[in-house]
Design a protein around this motif. Structure first.
Motif, PDB file in Angstrom:
ATOM      1  N   SER A 191       0.852  -1.191   0.000  1.00  0.00           N
ATOM      2  CA  SER A 191       0.000   0.000   0.000  1.00  0.00           C
ATOM      3  C   SER A 191       0.881   1.232   0.000  1.00  0.00           C
ATOM      4  O   SER A 191       1.825   1.324   0.801  1.00  0.00           O
ATOM      5  CB  SER A 191      -0.904   0.033   1.238  1.00  0.00           C
ATOM      6  N   ALA A 192       0.601   2.157  -0.898  1.00  0.00           N
ATOM      7  CA  ALA A 192       1.253   3.467  -0.885  1.00  0.00           C
ATOM      8  C   ALA A 192       0.219   4.477  -0.390  1.00  0.00           C
ATOM      9  O   ALA A 192      -0.761   4.753  -1.084  1.00  0.00           O
ATOM     10  CB  ALA A 192       1.760   3.844  -2.273  1.00  0.00           C
ATOM     11  N   VAL A 193       0.408   4.971   0.818  1.00  0.00           N
ATOM     12  CA  VAL A 193      -0.537   5.889   1.437  1.00  0.00           C
ATOM     13  C   VAL A 193      -0.019   7.311   1.224  1.00  0.00           C
ATOM     14  O   VAL A 193       0.976   7.719   1.838  1.00  0.00           O
ATOM     15  CB  VAL A 193      -0.714   5.593   2.933  1.00  0.00           C
ATOM     16  N   ARG A 194      -0.692   8.044   0.352  1.00  0.00           N
ATOM     17  CA  ARG A 194      -0.248   9.406   0.038  1.00  0.00           C
ATOM     18  C   ARG A 194      -0.897  10.392   1.016  1.00  0.00           C
ATOM     19  O   ARG A 194      -2.111  10.545   1.037  1.00  0.00           O
ATOM     20  CB  ARG A 194      -0.609   9.771  -1.396  1.00  0.00           C
ATOM     21  N   SER A 195      -0.060  11.030   1.791  1.00  0.00           N
ATOM     22  CA  SER A 195      -0.561  11.986   2.775  1.00  0.00           C
ATOM     23  C   SER A 195      -0.268  13.410   2.331  1.00  0.00           C
ATOM     24  O   SER A 195       0.718  13.662   1.638  1.00  0.00           O
ATOM     25  CB  SER A 195       0.090  11.732   4.137  1.00  0.00           C
ATOM     26  N   PRO A 196      -1.110  14.354   2.740  1.00  0.00           N
ATOM     27  CA  PRO A 196      -0.825  15.775   2.525  1.00  0.00           C
ATOM     28  C   PRO A 196      -0.030  16.301   3.713  1.00  0.00           C
ATOM     29  O   PRO A 196       0.767  15.574   4.310  1.00  0.00           O
ATOM     30  CB  PRO A 196      -2.227  16.371   2.442  1.00  0.00           C
ATOM     31  N   LEU A 197      -0.240  17.551   4.099  1.00  0.00           N
ATOM     32  CA  LEU A 197       0.368  18.091   5.305  1.00  0.00           C
ATOM     33  C   LEU A 197      -0.085  17.269   6.505  1.00  0.00           C
ATOM     34  O   LEU A 197      -1.271  16.999   6.668  1.00  0.00           O
ATOM     35  CB  LEU A 197      -0.053  19.544   5.503  1.00  0.00           C
ATOM     36  N   VAL A 198       0.867  16.875   7.343  1.00  0.00           N
ATOM     37  CA  VAL A 198       0.555  16.067   8.521  1.00  0.00           C
ATOM     38  C   VAL A 198       0.686  16.954   9.746  1.00  0.00           C
ATOM     39  O   VAL A 198       1.747  17.536   9.994  1.00  0.00           O
ATOM     40  CB  VAL A 198       1.486  14.851   8.643  1.00  0.00           C
ATOM     41  N   TRP A 199      -0.393  17.053  10.531  1.00  0.00           N
ATOM     42  CA  TRP A 199      -0.399  17.908  11.713  1.00  0.00           C
ATOM     43  C   TRP A 199      -0.609  17.074  12.956  1.00  0.00           C
ATOM     44  O   TRP A 199      -1.413  16.144  12.985  1.00  0.00           O
ATOM     45  CB  TRP A 199      -1.514  18.955  11.618  1.00  0.00           C
ATOM     46  N   GLY A 200       0.107  17.413  14.001  1.00  0.00           N
ATOM     47  CA  GLY A 200      -0.020  16.715  15.273  1.00  0.00           C
ATOM     48  C   GLY A 200       0.890  17.333  16.308  1.00  0.00           C
ATOM     49  O   GLY A 200       1.765  18.153  15.999  1.00  0.00           O
ATOM     50  N   ALA A 201       0.686  16.926  17.558  1.00  0.00           N
ATOM     51  CA  ALA A 201       1.451  17.478  18.685  1.00  0.00           C
ATOM     52  C   ALA A 201       2.780  16.747  18.800  1.00  0.00           C
ATOM     53  O   ALA A 201       2.982  15.912  19.693  1.00  0.00           O
ATOM     54  CB  ALA A 201       0.643  17.368  19.971  1.00  0.00           C
ATOM     55  N   HIS A 202       3.691  17.033  17.886  1.00  0.00           N
ATOM     56  CA  HIS A 202       5.013  16.410  17.867  1.00  0.00           C
ATOM     57  C   HIS A 202       6.004  17.455  17.362  1.00  0.00           C
ATOM     58  O   HIS A 202       5.702  18.209  16.431  1.00  0.00           O
ATOM     59  CB  HIS A 202       5.012  15.185  16.953  1.00  0.00           C
ATOM     60  N   ASP A 203       7.182  17.494  17.970  1.00  0.00           N
ATOM     61  CA  ASP A 203       8.149  18.543  17.615  1.00  0.00           C
ATOM     62  C   ASP A 203       8.513  18.525  16.136  1.00  0.00           C
ATOM     63  O   ASP A 203       8.690  19.587  15.517  1.00  0.00           O
ATOM     64  CB  ASP A 203       9.408  18.406  18.459  1.00  0.00           C
ATOM     65  N   ARG A 204       8.649  17.348  15.539  1.00  0.00           N
ATOM     66  CA  ARG A 204       8.999  17.300  14.117  1.00  0.00           C
ATOM     67  C   ARG A 204       7.877  17.880  13.257  1.00  0.00           C
ATOM     68  O   ARG A 204       8.137  18.516  12.235  1.00  0.00           O
ATOM     69  CB  ARG A 204       9.288  15.853  13.709  1.00  0.00           C
ATOM     70  N   LEU A 205       6.648  17.648  13.665  1.00  0.00           N
ATOM     71  CA  LEU A 205       5.523  18.203  12.903  1.00  0.00           C
ATOM     72  C   LEU A 205       5.390  19.695  13.133  1.00  0.00           C
ATOM     73  O   LEU A 205       4.946  20.439  12.255  1.00  0.00           O
ATOM     74  CB  LEU A 205       4.230  17.479  13.286  1.00  0.00           C
ATOM     75  N   ARG A 206       5.789  20.152  14.306  1.00  0.00           N
ATOM     76  CA  ARG A 206       5.740  21.596  14.575  1.00  0.00           C
ATOM     77  C   ARG A 206       6.741  22.372  13.723  1.00  0.00           C
ATOM     78  O   ARG A 206       6.596  23.583  13.547  1.00  0.00           O
ATOM     79  CB  ARG A 206       6.011  21.858  16.052  1.00  0.00           C
ATOM     80  N   GLU A 207       7.736  21.688  13.196  1.00  0.00           N
ATOM     81  CA  GLU A 207       8.713  22.375  12.350  1.00  0.00           C
ATOM     82  C   GLU A 207       8.034  22.969  11.108  1.00  0.00           C
ATOM     83  O   GLU A 207       8.578  23.880  10.483  1.00  0.00           O
ATOM     84  CB  GLU A 207       9.822  21.413  11.928  1.00  0.00           C
ATOM     85  N   GLN A 208       6.849  22.452  10.744  1.00  0.00           N
ATOM     86  CA  GLN A 208       6.130  23.032   9.602  1.00  0.00           C
ATOM     87  C   GLN A 208       5.784  24.496   9.832  1.00  0.00           C
ATOM     88  O   GLN A 208       5.544  25.235   8.877  1.00  0.00           O
ATOM     89  CB  GLN A 208       4.837  22.252   9.354  1.00  0.00           C
ATOM     90  N   LEU A 209       5.741  24.902  11.087  1.00  0.00           N
ATOM     91  CA  LEU A 209       5.425  26.287  11.403  1.00  0.00           C
ATOM     92  C   LEU A 209       6.596  27.222  11.075  1.00  0.00           C
ATOM     93  O   LEU A 209       6.492  28.433  11.280  1.00  0.00           O
ATOM     94  CB  LEU A 209       5.045  26.427  12.871  1.00  0.00           C
ATOM     95  N   ARG A 210       7.689  26.659  10.589  1.00  0.00           N
ATOM     96  CA  ARG A 210       8.867  27.471  10.250  1.00  0.00           C
ATOM     97  C   ARG A 210       9.100  27.578   8.748  1.00  0.00           C
ATOM     98  O   ARG A 210       9.789  28.493   8.306  1.00  0.00           O
ATOM     99  CB  ARG A 210      10.122  26.854  10.889  1.00  0.00           C
ATOM    100  N   TRP A 211       8.584  26.634   7.969  1.00  0.00           N
ATOM    101  CA  TRP A 211       8.957  26.572   6.566  1.00  0.00           C
ATOM    102  C   TRP A 211       7.719  26.440   5.681  1.00  0.00           C
ATOM    103  O   TRP A 211       6.638  26.103   6.135  1.00  0.00           O
ATOM    104  CB  TRP A 211       9.886  25.373   6.309  1.00  0.00           C
ATOM    105  N   GLY A 212       7.921  26.661   4.385  1.00  0.00           N
ATOM    106  CA  GLY A 212       6.879  26.431   3.407  1.00  0.00           C
ATOM    107  C   GLY A 212       5.663  27.312   3.593  1.00  0.00           C
ATOM    108  O   GLY A 212       5.713  28.374   4.215  1.00  0.00           O
ATOM    109  N   ALA A 213       4.532  26.830   3.059  1.00  0.00           N
ATOM    110  CA  ALA A 213       3.311  27.629   3.089  1.00  0.00           C
ATOM    111  C   ALA A 213       2.842  27.886   4.510  1.00  0.00           C
ATOM    112  O   ALA A 213       2.490  29.008   4.868  1.00  0.00           O
ATOM    113  CB  ALA A 213       2.223  26.912   2.290  1.00  0.00           C
ATOM    114  N   ILE A 214       2.830  26.845   5.348  1.00  0.00           N
ATOM    115  CA  ILE A 214       2.373  27.015   6.725  1.00  0.00           C
ATOM    116  C   ILE A 214       3.306  27.964   7.462  1.00  0.00           C
ATOM    117  O   ILE A 214       2.863  28.846   8.215  1.00  0.00           O
ATOM    118  CB  ILE A 214       2.316  25.659   7.454  1.00  0.00           C
TER     119      ILE A 214
END
Length: 985
Positions: free
Chosen positions: A835-858
């Protein structure tokens, strides 16, 4: 009460004000654009408009409801439950016949909502043979929960699902009848028509006559079309509204010390009033040619003035588009929000304020037919506060006797079903009683208003109503205030400098903190001490980050030290002698000297200046990119987990060294306590290998698998391996560059979840996938891929497994190549399904996911929102596309989808999306959560980071992706932002 509002032309103040006694409720206005497609129609009606036929545009109020439903996060806020306890003989079959007749009469109750040419529209469906009425036998004690669950069940507006019927049977002659409508189809006035007509139709069905005793009703689609056709003629009145609201700002309500974890939680508090207060208020209004509503609204303005200290205030009231006899008996959404702007300055008497409110109310009523969202469009960025807060966030109303369903031969009792959502931040209400004890009421959204503030607000409102009923000539400053709340914190008198310190109060407001205080040493800044509710709570550094985000700089302590308990005397005050001493500024570094030197050297290398131990990272010229660079160097040099967020929270070399010392100790203890034992397939059958186990997605997958009781082999980098300490999880140290280690790990596992990714080193990702597929010989393989593999599709809705469309970026191309490897190998040489599960932006209470708040569109939106800078957003229609935004998925939902693929492989590609959000709404969410007030500017260009306009179908994994409590967009964003400092990006 008459719905005829033509009395405006007769200039009667009292009749105009009585118009506001409507039971309709208006939802939060949103800036939208009008549907431009004309409606088909062959002949003209009596009013000169084409009769209803074919596709019909939505009214502005409907459009707002439709957008709220599509964007998600509204919960049951826009459900309209109508429940009545019916005692006496009740014929379920006759009721079903009556309900079917009602739906046949009113086309809005059998209307579905679709899109055409990118715009929402409504289409009437044929009358069903019968409308189902579900009957449930239940004890009355269980009824409340059943009713709440049924009322909160989601609607499918695209299928024409706008009304549901349930009957709870408590006994042969004891039933609770629940009709649940979607607000897009009804308002409060509609319920009166529904109740009246159902009674007539039920009587006819029960008698067996089945005759049609009612006249043909007006149809809502005609109203929607007329409104749409009349929009061009509103220009002059829109200009007038704009002048009335120019420079108005939302009330500055106190913000909660800590964000609520609930999704749009609605709450309410009431205070009883003396029995004679409503009559005294009516008499006051009669003396000054004002309605009871105007008097209660004036009290709301006075209470809001005392709560905020603001003189220029706006309160919203419910209005209606119903006018004239032609709209009587209409079922549909005809509500409008009327913003009433009043100047409270000069310490007026209540009587004088009543005059000001009356004048403003009349002015608002003169423009009541103008949809409020058109006014917001005209105001543009001025329609909201700088933090994105809606202009109308406070409302006022009178709550009269509720509508009930009165059937022949039965008694009727209203049944209240409270909503879990709140449409506005704060709503004042007067309940006159009409036979029951009168009371003052406030309803509020606890995401944006503290419970203590709401309790104080209702007590103050009640005190004002009592006082002005006795003497309306008192100035606002002379009106009495309520007595202090007896439910205040019992520690309030214990240590006014410590327990009452803003930082101590903010810490105690955190759900993970049981107690806290602040101490100011003889020398140096204040320091805080906190006691957690359990060992899994936040760290001192995380709590310090919360304080920096929510308090003024001068109120933030130097440190937050965690204790098992605060040493208090028997009487309650803090025993300072038993507290550990604050950090000594010149304390020797001791055994941690090597780490201290490494921190100092890395600060110097990254920032270009040698720091002192307590120099602030930001004062030295640091920003988010520098923080990431600094963290990467220290992580590599010291082999300890560290993120850029850690640097931003610690800020000084001394604090960062202390954090690294703490993590070094944790790492040593974890390694000493348990080393991974040699694994044997005979000992742990069913083992699932998870790569990237400490990353944002992998950590959630490990947690989900462990919760299911599956044995897990977690691959993690050496410096982070100690962070995995879950029962049933073995850890193997390694990364994607260690191809031999990857082959060995895959060979030991019965299934593989590959969630690791370098993001930028695509050659490493491809080599790692080739090695893993080569070693894969049994069980399923799930690859966490990305929707970037679709490239830039030519259609805005993307089906699962649609072919890629150029241009496809390097990251997306690498995902496609990795997918091809694993899907080609599936089912060969003993391998299982893939199975290839294609995900979009992944959000959650995790430091690695919070890094999205520094880069890209978010990151672009977050940085601008946090700093209060103007946010540029592509205007709808730019580049020929009406919508720009992004798909997103909650990490927990993605983990469920991934683990489901282990048991039921999709044998191909599946998308995993929780929802889609426009850039405008995401920016609005961020500004409201951050408490900033940037301007929103629509432009005719599309920045590269924001050039995304696709919606991805996610049908194959819809069941595991279904949102659970706490997985809505607003909640997960609050969790991500909660651990990010609010300054110096």
């Amino acid at each position: 009460m008459s719905t005829d509002t033509d009395s405006a032309s007769r200039g009667s103040r009292q009749q105009l004000q009585e118009e506001l006694l409507r039971r309709a409720r208006a939802g939060t206005a949103r800036r939208t654009t009008a549907l431009t497609e004309p409606t088909a129609g062959a002949n003209a009606g009596q009013d000169g408009h084409a009769p209803q036929t074919g596709r019909v545009p939505l009214s502005r109020a409907q459009r707002r409801m439709w957008l709220m439903e599509r964007l998600g996060g509204a919960g049951d806020s826009y459900h309209v439950p109508f429940a009545t306890r019916v005692r006496g003989p009740f014929d379920v079959a006759a009721f079903a016949t009556a309900l079917t007749g009602l739906v046949a009469r009113h086309a809005i109750l059998r209307t579905r909502y679709t899109e055409h040419a990118g715009e929402p529209c409504q289409e009437v469906l044929p009358t069903p043979r019968t409308v189902p009425v579900h009957v449930v036998d239940t004890d009355p004690t269980d009824a409340a929960e059943l009713l709440r669950r049924e009322a909160g069940r989601p609607f499918d507006l695209a299928a024409g699902d706008a009304v549901r019927a349930t009957v709870l049977r408590h006994g042969p002659q004891d039933h609770t009848v629940l009709l649940t409508f979607h607000h897009i189809a009804v308002d409060g006035a509609s319920l009166e028509t529904v109740a009246t007509e159902l009674a007539v139709l039920y009587t006819a069905a029960a008698d067996g006559t089945n005759r049609q005793p009612l006249a043909a009703p007006p149809q809502y689609a005609d109203h929607a079309r007329r409104e749409h056709e009349d929009l061009p003629g509103f220009e002059a009145e829109l200009d007038r509204w704009s002048a009335l609201l120019a420079d108005a700002v939302p009330p500055r309500l106190p913000r909660p010390a800590a964000p609520s974890a609930a999704a749009r939680p609605g709450a309410a508090h009431t205070v009883p009033l003396a029995p004679g207060v409503p009559e005294a208020l009516r008499a006051l209004g009669a003396q000054r040619r004002a309605t009871l509503f105007a008097v209660s609204l004036t009290a709301a303005f006075a209470a809001l003035h005392r709560l905020t200290g603001d003189d220029d205030l706006v309160i919203g009231v419910a209005g209606t588009h119903r006018s004239g006899t032609a709209m009587r008996g209409l079922v549909g959404l005809c509500v409008n929000t009327l913003p009433v702007r009043v100047d409270v300055s000069g310490d007026p008497s209540f009587a004088e304020l009543l005059r000001r409110v009356g004048d403003a109310l009349l002015e608002a009523q003169r423009h009541r037919h103008i949809p409020f969202d058109l006014v917001l469009e005209r105001l543009g960025a001025g329609a909201r506060g700088a933090d994105g807060t809606a202009l109308v966030r406070v409302t006022s109303d009178i709550l009269g006797e509720p509508t009930v369903l009165r059937l022949p031969g039965t008694s009727a009792e209203y049944v209240d079903i409270p909503s879990e959502g709140a449409k506005f931040t704060l709503s004042y209400g007067l309940v006159p009683g009409d036979g029951a004890p009168p009371r003052a009421l406030v309803q509020y959204d606890s995401n944006t208003l503290d419970d203590t503030v709401a309790r104080a607000a209702v007590r103050d409102y009640a005190a004002l109503l009592d006082a002005v009923a006795a003497d309306p000539e008192l100035a606002l400053s002379e009106l009495p205030r309520p007595e202090p709340d007896e439910a205040s914190d019992p520690r309030d008198g214990a240590d006014p400098q410590g327990d009452r310190h803003p930082a101590a109060q903010a810490l105690r407001a955190h759900p993970g903190v049981a107690d806290a205080t602040v101490v100011r040493p003889e020398q140096g800044p204040p320091v805080a001490y906190a006691v957690l509710r359990d060992s899994a709570g936040p760290s001192g550094h995380e709590l310090l980050g919360l304080l920096r985000r929510s308090l003024a700089p001068e109120a933030v302590p130097a440190t937050v030290t965690l204790l098992d308990e605060l040493p208090r005397s028997a009487a309650g005050p803090l025993d300072h002698a038993r507290l550990p001493g604050p950090p000594t500024p010149n304390a020797p570094a001791g055994p941690a000297a090597p780490r201290a030197r490494a921190v100092e050297e890395t600060f110097t290398a990254v920032l270009g200046v040698a720091p002192l131990p307590d120099d602030d990272f930001f004062a030295l010229g640091g920003h988010s990119l520098k923080a990431v660079q600094l963290a990467e160097r220290l992580r590599t040099d010291l082999g300890l987990p560290l993120t850029g967020l850690d640097v931003l929270q610690a800020r000084t070399p001394r604090a960062l060294t202390a954090l690294l010392d703490e993590r070094a100790a944790q790492q040593s203890a974890a390694k000493a306590a348990s080393r991974p034992a040699p694994r044997s397939r005979d000992v742990r059958p069913g083992t699932v290998l998870v790569t990237g186990a400490t990353g944002g997605v992998g950590a959630y997958v490990v947690r989900e698998l462990a919760a299911q009781g599956r044995p897990v082999l977690a691959l993690a980098r050496p410096e982070s391996a100690h962070l995995i300490a879950t029962e049933g999880v073995d850890v193997i140290e390694g990364d994607l560059t260690d191809l031999a280690g990857l082959r060995d790990a895959v060979a030991q596992a019965d299934a593989v979840v590959h969630a690791a990714c370098t993001f930028t080193r695509h050659d490493v990702d491809l080599a790692a996938m080739e090695a893993m597929v080569g070693a894969w010989r049994r069980g399923p393989f799930v690859f966490v891929s990305s929707v970037d593999a679709y490239g830039h599709p030519g259609t805005e809705r993307v089906a699962e497994e649609a072919p890629p469309h150029e241009p496809v970026g390097p990251y997306g191309r690498a995902k496609l190549d990795c997918e091809a490897m694993v899907l080609r190998a599936a089912g060969t040489e003993g391998r299982g399904g893939a199975s290839a599960v294609r995900s979009p932006l992944v959000w959650g209470a995790h430091d690695r996911l919070r890094e999205q708040l520094r880069w890209g569109a978010i990151g672009t939106l977050y940085q601008a929102a946090r700093e209060g800078r103007p946010i540029d957003l592509p205007r709808p229609g730019t580049g020929g596309h009406d919508w720009y935004g992004a798909a997103w998925v909650h990490a927990a939902a993605l983990a469920r989808a991934v683990t489901e693929c282990l048991d039921r492989p999709v044998h191909g590609v599946a998308n995993a999306c929780s929802g889609h959000v426009s850039w405008h709404d995401l920016a609005q969410d961020l500004t409201e959560l951050l408490g900033t007030r940037p301007a929103f500017r629509e432009t005719g260009t599309v920045p590269r980071d924001l050039d995304h306009r696709w919606h991805y179908d996610s049908a194959r994994l819809a069941r595991p992706l279904r949102a659970r409590p706490g997985e809505d967009r607003r909640t997960v964003l609050a969790e991500m932002i909660g651990a990010v400092p609010s300054e110096h990006a």
